[in-house]
Design a protein around this motif. Structure first.
Motif, PDB file in Angstrom:
ATOM      1  N   LEU A 279      42.056  36.544 -43.983  1.00 50.51           N
ATOM      2  CA  LEU A 279      41.160  37.692 -44.002  1.00 50.51           C
ATOM      3  C   LEU A 279      39.738  37.188 -44.233  1.00 50.51           C
ATOM      4  N   GLN A 280      38.845  37.466 -43.304  1.00 56.66           N
ATOM      5  CA  GLN A 280      37.477  36.972 -43.400  1.00 56.66           C
ATOM      6  C   GLN A 280      36.682  37.785 -44.422  1.00 56.66           C
ATOM      7  N   ARG A 281      35.900  37.079 -45.256  1.00 58.05           N
ATOM      8  CA  ARG A 281      35.052  37.733 -46.244  1.00 58.05           C
ATOM      9  C   ARG A 281      33.602  37.634 -45.761  1.00 58.05           C
ATOM     10  N   THR A 282      33.208  38.547 -44.918  1.00 56.13           N
ATOM     11  CA  THR A 282      31.868  38.475 -44.339  1.00 56.13           C
ATOM     12  C   THR A 282      30.835  39.224 -45.164  1.00 56.13           C
ATOM     13  N   ALA A 283      31.261  40.239 -45.895  1.00 55.33           N
ATOM     14  CA  ALA A 283      30.299  41.060 -46.639  1.00 55.33           C
ATOM     15  C   ALA A 283      29.707  40.314 -47.821  1.00 55.33           C
ATOM     16  N   SER A 284      30.509  39.484 -48.474  1.00 57.96           N
ATOM     17  CA  SER A 284      30.030  38.688 -49.615  1.00 57.96           C
ATOM     18  C   SER A 284      30.827  37.393 -49.599  1.00 57.96           C
ATOM     19  N   SER A 285      30.335  36.423 -48.878  1.00 58.44           N
ATOM     20  CA  SER A 285      31.127  35.243 -48.520  1.00 58.44           C
ATOM     21  C   SER A 285      30.886  34.031 -49.414  1.00 58.44           C
ATOM     22  N   GLY A 286      29.996  34.138 -50.410  1.00 61.68           N
ATOM     23  CA  GLY A 286      29.719  32.996 -51.262  1.00 61.68           C
ATOM     24  C   GLY A 286      30.810  32.753 -52.291  1.00 61.68           C
ATOM     25  N   THR A 287      30.710  31.648 -53.012  1.00 62.82           N
ATOM     26  CA  THR A 287      31.651  31.318 -54.087  1.00 62.82           C
ATOM     27  C   THR A 287      30.886  30.716 -55.256  1.00 62.82           C
ATOM     28  N   PHE A 288      31.469  30.846 -56.415  1.00 64.91           N
ATOM     29  CA  PHE A 288      30.913  30.239 -57.621  1.00 64.91           C
ATOM     30  C   PHE A 288      32.059  29.585 -58.372  1.00 64.91           C
ATOM     31  N   VAL A 289      31.888  28.318 -58.744  1.00 64.08           N
ATOM     32  CA  VAL A 289      32.925  27.587 -59.472  1.00 64.08           C
ATOM     33  C   VAL A 289      32.441  27.312 -60.885  1.00 64.08           C
ATOM     34  N   SER A 290      33.261  27.690 -61.865  1.00 63.78           N
ATOM     35  CA  SER A 290      32.983  27.360 -63.266  1.00 63.78           C
ATOM     36  C   SER A 290      33.867  26.181 -63.648  1.00 63.78           C
ATOM     37  N   ARG A 291      33.247  25.090 -64.091  1.00 62.00           N
ATOM     38  CA  ARG A 291      33.991  23.884 -64.442  1.00 62.00           C
ATOM     39  C   ARG A 291      34.337  23.910 -65.932  1.00 62.00           C
ATOM     40  N   CYS A 292      35.608  24.084 -66.203  1.00 61.47           N
ATOM     41  CA  CYS A 292      36.035  24.223 -67.601  1.00 61.47           C
ATOM     42  C   CYS A 292      37.092  23.211 -67.990  1.00 61.47           C
ATOM     43  N   GLY A 293      37.267  22.168 -67.201  1.00 69.19           N
ATOM     44  CA  GLY A 293      38.183  21.104 -67.569  1.00 69.19           C
ATOM     45  C   GLY A 293      39.633  21.464 -67.337  1.00 69.19           C
ATOM     46  N   THR A 294      40.519  20.698 -67.935  1.00 72.24           N
ATOM     47  CA  THR A 294      41.957  20.923 -67.859  1.00 72.24           C
ATOM     48  C   THR A 294      42.490  21.048 -69.284  1.00 72.24           C
ATOM     49  N   PRO A 295      43.692  21.611 -69.448  1.00 69.57           N
ATOM     50  CA  PRO A 295      44.196  21.833 -70.814  1.00 69.57           C
ATOM     51  C   PRO A 295      44.819  20.596 -71.447  1.00 69.57           C
ATOM     52  N   GLN A 296      44.317  19.414 -71.092  1.00 69.55           N
ATOM     53  CA  GLN A 296      44.850  18.193 -71.689  1.00 69.55           C
ATOM     54  C   GLN A 296      44.518  18.100 -73.172  1.00 69.55           C
ATOM     55  N   GLU A 297      43.521  18.901 -73.608  1.00 71.60           N
ATOM     56  CA  GLU A 297      43.108  18.821 -75.011  1.00 71.60           C
ATOM     57  C   GLU A 297      44.098  19.492 -75.961  1.00 71.60           C
TER      58      GLU A 297
END
Length: 619
Positions: A279-297
């Motif tokens: 399904l194409q997302r043409t109306a709002s096609s951007g992305t934002f990535v939050s880098r929060c690590g992995t649960p190895q801690e």
């Protein structure tokens, strides 16, 4: 509005506000909110007392009203003590204030200081179905020769089931049997409580409602790929009879499934799963990535702050967390906002969690993901607007096998129950997980300095480990996803095959790693941070990607997990390579996979997320 007569029986509860010590300023808002919730709970119980008059006598009131009320008050009082205990000595001696009683006359039993609107009983129906408390052992059969609940056969009335619908139909046939088992168990444990009216109102009626929804899901699953079967509506109602076996005919016993855990039948070769069109997302096609690590801690616990706040081990399975480092059953909005975070951008103090995977059986070692991606995406049909702080999000169904649902225990949940849930789930194509996380940041990114935490470093390491994976993140669930948004959703896939999501455990080919993909609902009602079922306040877009009327699109959170150290061996009977952790009643079924999140981004950061998505950027 329901007005309680001065001469009518009302529910009397011990005063809580007067038993509290001086409340520190930092805890005042949280305490006030929960004192108000205590009054709301009393109002709802008194309202229920009126609307159920004559249903079952004193035993009915105790089991269907006073008992559930005590459970809710216990959780709420515990949250009050926890809020005070964070900044001062935790008050003691409050446990005995949870139990209420039925008294004659008497006005509102909570003081005005608990709720300025105490004289206004709620106009919405009670938030829980007090007449049908969940069974402790849903699969216990009734004693031989005693009265049993008999239900019309469903499996025998179905047409030939298309292969594409078989898994969904089988799952719901199992659920029909589980519902009968639970009802029969309830029949035993409530023996003598209220006679025929009690059985009809507290057991047979709710059972018919559950069966109606489940039978409708069966018809919908078949109707997606063939003619929708008709004439099934009359199969929902059950009767009380002597002896006689339960008549719903599932392909396997849900109780046996829960006891034995997953088998080879719960696994599928990922290469045999059909791809899904994107399904194409043409109306709002951007992305934002939050880098929060992995649960190895090692931030893990068996709590669920959304569905069971204030209840230690209320999640009944072990959850892994990234983001907010303080999250547990006793977290509040205030404590989350004040906590540290594993996220690179410190303005993201959100909590993200999911059940762990286990290798070596249900009690085996927990395996953590080598890559965690937290990606916010747009909507296919519209721009997105900012999501509010402290919005609760849940996807998947932790009780997909037993058919249970979480109760309304959230401190800011409205008192009304969901009247319906959307029947259409997203259908756009999963394509795959990225080889690394985007390194470019938006020019309007907030200036909060990143923290050089071990989790942040783990993110980079995990990205390098995942360098043999394909290049695009998966999209929404396939078109054969269950028709009830509160039900299980396919989450399982493999790197290189992420356009093939399945509700079974996947067997990945050589060079491919196990992957889990959780898409959160993203159509917000514009008012509530939570709801009684924890789902109605924010729902999924329809099959075209549009949000339902009276909702607005907010950034959709996708959590993608990749595991590079999970065995990729063929299952042999009950000897399986891995399984998801689950409540004992769920038998580690792959259908119970789920995830949750609470949004605790600063307003500035959330506005940046919205701008990135609406302008088509990758941030």
């Amino acid at each position: 509005m329901v007005n309680l007569s001065a001469s009518a029986d009302t529910i009397t509860c011990p005063n809580v506000a007067d038993k509290l010590p001086d409340i520190p300023a930092q805890a005042q808002a949280e305490v006030d909110r929960n004192l108000k919730l205590l009054q709301t709970q009393i109002n709802e119980a008194n309202n229920r007392l009126i609307t159920s008059a004559g249903e079952g006598g004193p035993n009915f009131v105790q089991n269907a009203i006073l008992g559930p009320l005590a459970d809710k008050r216990t959780a709420t009082i515990n949250r009050i003590a926890t809020a005070i205990g964070r900044v001062a000595d935790r008050p003691t001696g409050l446990d005995g204030l949870a139990t209420c009683k039925l008294g004659n006359g008497g006005g509102a039993t909570a003081p005005a200081t608990q709720d300025p609107d105490a004289s206004e009983p709620p106009t919405s129906p009670p938030s829980d179905d007090a007449t049908t408390p969940p069974s402790d052992n849903a699969t216990t059969p009734p004693a031989t020769g005693g009265n049993k609940i008999t239900c019309p056969d469903v499996a025998g009335k179905l047409p030939d089931i298309p292969a594409q619908a078989q898994a969904e139909v089988d799952r719901n046939l199992k659920l029909l049997q589980t519902q009968i088992n639970e009802a029969n168990n309830r029949l035993i444990t409530s023996a003598g409580e209220g006679g025929p009216n009690f059985v009809q109102n507290a057991i047979l009626g709710p059972l018919a409602d559950k069966r109606t929804a489940t039978i409708n899901r069966i018809a919908t699953a078949i109707g997606r790929v063939a003619d929708r079967p008709t004439g099934l509506d009359g199969l929902a109602k059950c009767t009380l009879g002597n002896g006689g076996a339960a008549t719903s005919k599932p392909s396997a016993s849900a109780s046996a499934k829960a006891a034995s855990g997953p088998t080879a039948d719960d696994f599928v070769d990922i290469q045999s799963v059909d791809p899904v069109q994107q399904l194409q997302r043409t109306a709002s096609s951007g992305t934002f990535v939050s880098r929060c690590g992995t649960p190895q801690e090692g931030h893990a616990n068996s709590d669920n702050v959304i569905t069971a706040p204030g209840v230690a081990k209320g999640g009944q399975q072990q959850n892994d967390y990234v983001g907010n480092v303080s999250t547990d059953a006793f977290s509040t909005n205030e404590s989350l906002a004040a906590s540290d975070t594993t996220c690179r951008i410190r303005a993201d103090r959100s909590t993200y969690f999911w059940p762990v995977l286990r290798v070596g059986g249900a009690d085996g070692n927990a395996v953590r993901p080598s890559l965690v991606q937290l990606q916010f995406r747009g909507n296919a049909m519209s721009k997105v607007t900012a999501a509010p702080q402290f919005l609760r999000l849940i996807t998947g169904d932790a009780q997909a096998v037993s058919g249970g649902r979480p109760s309304d225990t959230a401190s800011d949940a409205p008192s009304d129950t969901a009247s319906d849930v959307p029947t259409d789930l997203p259908t756009d194509l999963p394509t795959d997980v990225p080889t690394d996380l985007p390194s470019d940041t938006a020019s309007d990114m907030p200036s909060d300095p990143p923290t050089d935490t071990a989790s942040a470093k783990a993110t980079d390491t995990a990205s390098a480990k995942a360098s043999d994976t394909a290049t695009d993140a998966p999209s929404d669930a396939p078109s054969d996803a269950p028709s009830d948004a509160a039900n299980a959703r396919p989450t399982w896939s493999c790197t290189g095959f992420a356009n093939r999501l399945t509700d079974k455990y996947p067997i990945c080919p050589s060079g491919s790693n196990l992957m889990r993909v959780f898409d959160m609902p993203s159509c917000w009602d514009g008012q509530n941070l939570d709801s009684a079922d924890h789902r109605t306040h924010v729902v999924f877009p329809d099959e075209n990607g549009a949000c339902p009327a009276d909702t607005q699109a907010v950034p959709q959170l996708r959590v993608t997990l990749v595991y590079d150290d999970v065995p990729n061996t063929q299952p042999d009977g009950t000897n399986v390579p891995f399984m998801v952790d689950s409540a004992p009643s769920e038998g580690n079924s792959p259908n119970t996979d789920h995830a949750g999140a609470i949004a605790v981004m600063s307003k500035q950061l959330m506005n940046n997320v919205v701008r990135c998505i609406n302008s088509g950027r990758r941030c």
